[in-house]
Scaffold this motif. Structure first.
Motif, short mmCIF file in Angstrom:
data_model
loop_
_atom_site.label_atom_id
_atom_site.label_comp_id
_atom_site.label_asym_id
_atom_site.label_seq_id
_atom_site.Cartn_x
_atom_site.Cartn_y
_atom_site.Cartn_z
N MET A 196 -0.22 7.89 -5.07
CA MET A 196 -1.44 7.92 -4.51
C MET A 196 -1.00 5.93 -4.67
N ILE A 197 -0.22 5.47 -6.17
CA ILE A 197 -0.75 3.96 -6.32
C ILE A 197 0.60 3.78 -5.28
N ALA A 198 2.10 4.01 -5.77
CA ALA A 198 3.08 3.96 -5.57
C ALA A 198 2.96 3.88 -3.91
N GLY A 199 2.69 4.19 -2.81
CA GLY A 199 3.03 4.43 -1.05
C GLY A 199 1.49 3.45 -0.84
N HIS A 200 0.96 2.87 -2.03
CA HIS A 200 -0.18 2.06 -1.24
C HIS A 200 0.59 0.51 -2.42
N LEU A 201 1.13 0.64 -2.82
CA LEU A 201 1.66 -0.20 -3.34
C LEU A 201 2.40 -1.09 -2.39
N LEU A 202 3.16 -0.13 -1.51
CA LEU A 202 4.22 -0.80 -1.14
C LEU A 202 3.55 -1.13 0.75
N LEU A 203 2.62 -0.23 0.25
CA LEU A 203 2.03 -0.94 2.01
C LEU A 203 1.10 -2.24 1.96
N THR A 204 1.03 -2.37 0.98
CA THR A 204 0.41 -3.65 0.37
C THR A 204 1.17 -5.08 0.47
N LEU A 205 2.39 -4.60 -0.58
CA LEU A 205 3.99 -6.00 -0.87
C LEU A 205 3.95 -6.00 1.00
N LEU A 206 4.50 -5.33 1.91
CA LEU A 206 5.09 -5.86 3.14
C LEU A 206 4.19 -6.03 3.88
N LEU A 259 -6.73 5.10 2.93
CA LEU A 259 -5.57 5.02 3.52
C LEU A 259 -6.17 3.51 4.64
N PHE A 260 -7.94 3.92 4.41
CA PHE A 260 -8.53 2.99 4.98
C PHE A 260 -8.50 1.57 4.86
N PRO A 261 -8.70 0.32 5.13
CA PRO A 261 -8.39 -0.91 4.51
C PRO A 261 -9.85 -0.84 4.23
N TYR A 262 -9.94 -1.74 2.85
CA TYR A 262 -10.96 -2.41 2.45
C TYR A 262 -11.91 -0.39 1.38
N ILE A 263 -11.07 0.51 1.24
CA ILE A 263 -11.86 1.94 0.55
C ILE A 263 -11.21 1.33 -0.85
N PHE A 264 -11.53 1.82 -1.41
CA PHE A 264 -10.93 2.10 -2.78
C PHE A 264 -10.82 3.26 -2.60
N THR A 265 -9.51 3.43 -3.23
CA THR A 265 -8.77 5.20 -3.25
C THR A 265 -8.74 5.81 -4.73
N SER A 266 -9.99 6.19 -4.80
CA SER A 266 -10.46 6.62 -6.11
C SER A 266 -9.51 7.58 -7.94
N THR A 267 -8.95 8.62 -5.71
CA THR A 267 -7.13 9.38 -6.66
C THR A 267 -6.54 8.60 -7.12
N SER A 268 -6.18 7.27 -6.71
CA SER A 268 -4.83 6.04 -7.82
C SER A 268 -5.11 6.13 -9.09
N HIS A 269 -6.79 6.50 -9.91
CA HIS A 269 -7.09 5.75 -10.89
C HIS A 269 -6.93 6.96 -12.15
N LEU A 270 -7.02 6.52 -13.08
CA LEU A 270 -6.92 7.88 -13.82
C LEU A 270 -7.88 8.38 -14.62
N SER A 293 -4.93 -4.92 -5.75
CA SER A 293 -5.47 -4.09 -4.63
C SER A 293 -6.23 -3.09 -5.64
N PHE A 294 -5.94 -2.77 -7.09
CA PHE A 294 -6.31 -1.32 -7.35
C PHE A 294 -7.82 -2.17 -9.16
N ASP A 295 -7.73 -3.45 -8.43
CA ASP A 295 -8.76 -4.16 -9.19
C ASP A 295 -10.34 -3.20 -9.08
N PRO A 296 -11.13 -3.25 -9.70
CA PRO A 296 -12.68 -2.75 -9.52
C PRO A 296 -13.09 -4.36 -8.34
N SER A 297 -13.89 -3.89 -7.28
CA SER A 297 -14.72 -5.19 -7.03
C SER A 297 -15.91 -5.01 -6.84
N SER A 298 -16.42 -6.07 -6.27
CA SER A 298 -18.09 -5.87 -6.29
C SER A 298 -18.56 -6.54 -5.19
N MET A 299 -20.04 -5.64 -4.38
CA MET A 299 -20.91 -5.90 -3.37
C MET A 299 -22.05 -6.01 -3.63
#
Length: 222
Positions: free
Chosen positions: A163-173, A86-97, A7-13
């Motif tokens: 940011m990564i920890a919370g989003h990852l837990l939501l994704t896994l669940l 926290l919105f679906p399909y929006i990249f969390t820029s603050t989760s990236h170093l 979910s943290f990988d770069p994606s394109s459209m």
């Protein structure tokens, strides 16, 4: 494990990388209220910025001319990006170093340059805490130097990791929901809602912590 962080990988459209466009989406939310009759949103935001200004002014102490505006802007940018993530399909820029280091490193470098040029004696005094025995002074200088150097790294990693920890837990669940019964699915939805509330609180707290620690670091060089 290869798909754990997908979910943290770069994606394109349309052959365009749209990940980092979310960083600027928050700016679109700021200007409109200033052209309208003052509403609850604007009054709440003004109250928040006024509270932050008074607190940062207390932390900085002296030489506050305009410095609080820097940290309020920093807080605003981080909190907008945290919430957008926290919105679906929006990249969390603050989760990236890349993003968090870009915020922390220039601030820390500017503080260090200002401090060593204008307050050299004060900066040297900070390397040896008051009351340190003469025998331990060389070790304390090494420890204080290392702790000073890793400050931007700790700021960046703290924000990105939270940011990564919370989003990852939501994704896994969320991924486990398709194999559950109705009763377990209801429990999972309740847990997801509670986690989302927790993540909303974390989004504000981490923005505040980042801004306050940056303020404290700036107060040490003046």
């Amino acid at each position: 494990m290869t798909n754990l962080f997908s979910s943290f990988d770069p994606s394109s459209m349309f052959n365009l990388s749209l990940n980092w466009m979310s960083t600027m989406l928050g700016l679109m939310l700021i200007p409109p209220p200033f052209w309208l009759i003052p509403n609850r949103y604007l009054m709440a935001w003004n109250t928040l910025t006024a509270t932050l200004h008074s607190e940062f002014k207390t932390l900085i102490g002296k030489n506050i001319s305009g410095m609080t505006l820097i940290f309020i802007s920093l807080f605003s940018m981080i909190v907008f990006n945290n919430f957008l993530g926290l919105f679906p399909y929006i990249f969390t820029s603050t989760s990236h170093l890349t993003m968090t280091l870009s915020l922390a490193l220039p601030l820390w470098v500017s503080f260090m340059i200002f401090g060593w040029i204008n307050n050299t004696t004060h900066m040297l005094a900070h390397l040896v805490p008051q009351g340190t025995p003469a025998l331990l002074m060389p070790f304390m200088v090494c420890i204080e130097t290392i702790s000073n150097i890793i400050r931007p790294g700790t700021l960046a990693v703290r924000l990105a990791a939270n940011m990564i920890a919370g989003h990852l837990l939501l994704t896994l669940l969320g991924n486990a929901g398709s194999d559950l019964s109705i009763l377990m699915l209801i429990i999972l939805l309740i847990a997801q809602i509670l986690l989302l509330i927790l993540e909303s609180a974390v989004a504000i707290i981490q923005s505040y912590v980042f801004a306050v620690l940056s303020t404290l670091y700036s107060s040490e060089v003046t």
